[in-house]
Design a protein around this motif. Structure first.
Motif: not given
Length: 222
Positions: A101-106
């Motif tokens: 549920d994530n689209t930006t982190d690394d």
């Protein structure tokens, strides 16, 4: 000659566990705890599983052109419940893990241990979080089966440990997410980098962690 996917006429965690924990690749299986918030390991440590349960999707799956330390966003064709959060969004990292549920982190190159007292704020599915390179092989994803019993597979195929110009023997592993049951399985057909400092997860983090900090740990640098 049924495959594991064609057996799920009546789906459920018990049936999946029974099928997965049969007999040549190494695997770790996680199943939701009924009536509770979290997962438990369905196997004691690493279990043996049939090769058909970790089908090589490198020739049939969608290729993610991931470079070193890179991630890519994908959307599954079904919603998955992970520690009480339902989502179809995954962010797949070259370093052997998935941000849920994530689209930006690394997913950083430096793996870390699980710590419930210091929530990362990021839900992670970690079949083999380690510093992997992109000199060889690739990362693929594919959906198998039909609703409501589909399986979403992510495969890290022939990935070398960093630096890929120094460590030439690659590893292959998979994560599988099961629709409806919300079971997660990791498969490890080849985890030998030909270096005792990296072989078999000695420098990797394996397990699940929620954005709240709750986790189900299999191993850390061991």
């Amino acid at each position: 000659n049924q495959t594991i996917f064609s057996r799920y006429k009546t789906i459920g965690p018990a049936l999946i566990i029974s099928a997965l924990l049969s007999v040549s690749a190494l695997a770790q299986v996680y199943v939701p705890v009924a009536g509770e918030f979290g997962y438990r390991t369905a196997s004691s440590g690493i279990a043996s599983c049939k090769p058909e349960m970790n089908p090589d999707i490198s020739a049939t799956g969608d290729y993610l052109a991931l470079g070193d330390d890179e991630e890519a966003n994908v959307v599954m064709p079904f919603l998955f419940d992970f520690y009480g959060v339902r989502s179809d969004k995954l962010r797949i990292g070259n370093n052997g893990g998935i941000l849920f549920d994530n689209t930006t982190d690394d997913l950083l190159a430096a793996n870390s241990n699980f710590d419930a007292t210091n929530p990362s704020g990021i839900s992670k599915i970690l079949p083999f979080w380690d510093d992997l390179d992109s000199e060889q092989g690739g990362v693929y994803y594919q959906t198998t089966g039909s609703a409501p019993n589909r399986v979403f597979i992510i495969e890290w195929k022939d990935r070398r440990h960093y630096s890929g110009t120094t460590y030439l023997d690659p590893a292959t592993f998979q994560a599988q997410l099961y629709e409806s049951s919300n079971v997660i399985a990791f498969f490890y057909p080849d985890m030998d980098f030909s270096d005792v400092n990296y072989d078999d997860g000695i420098s990797a983090t394996v397990g699940l962690i929620a954005s709240t900090g709750e986790f189900t740990k299999t191993s850390y640098n061991s």
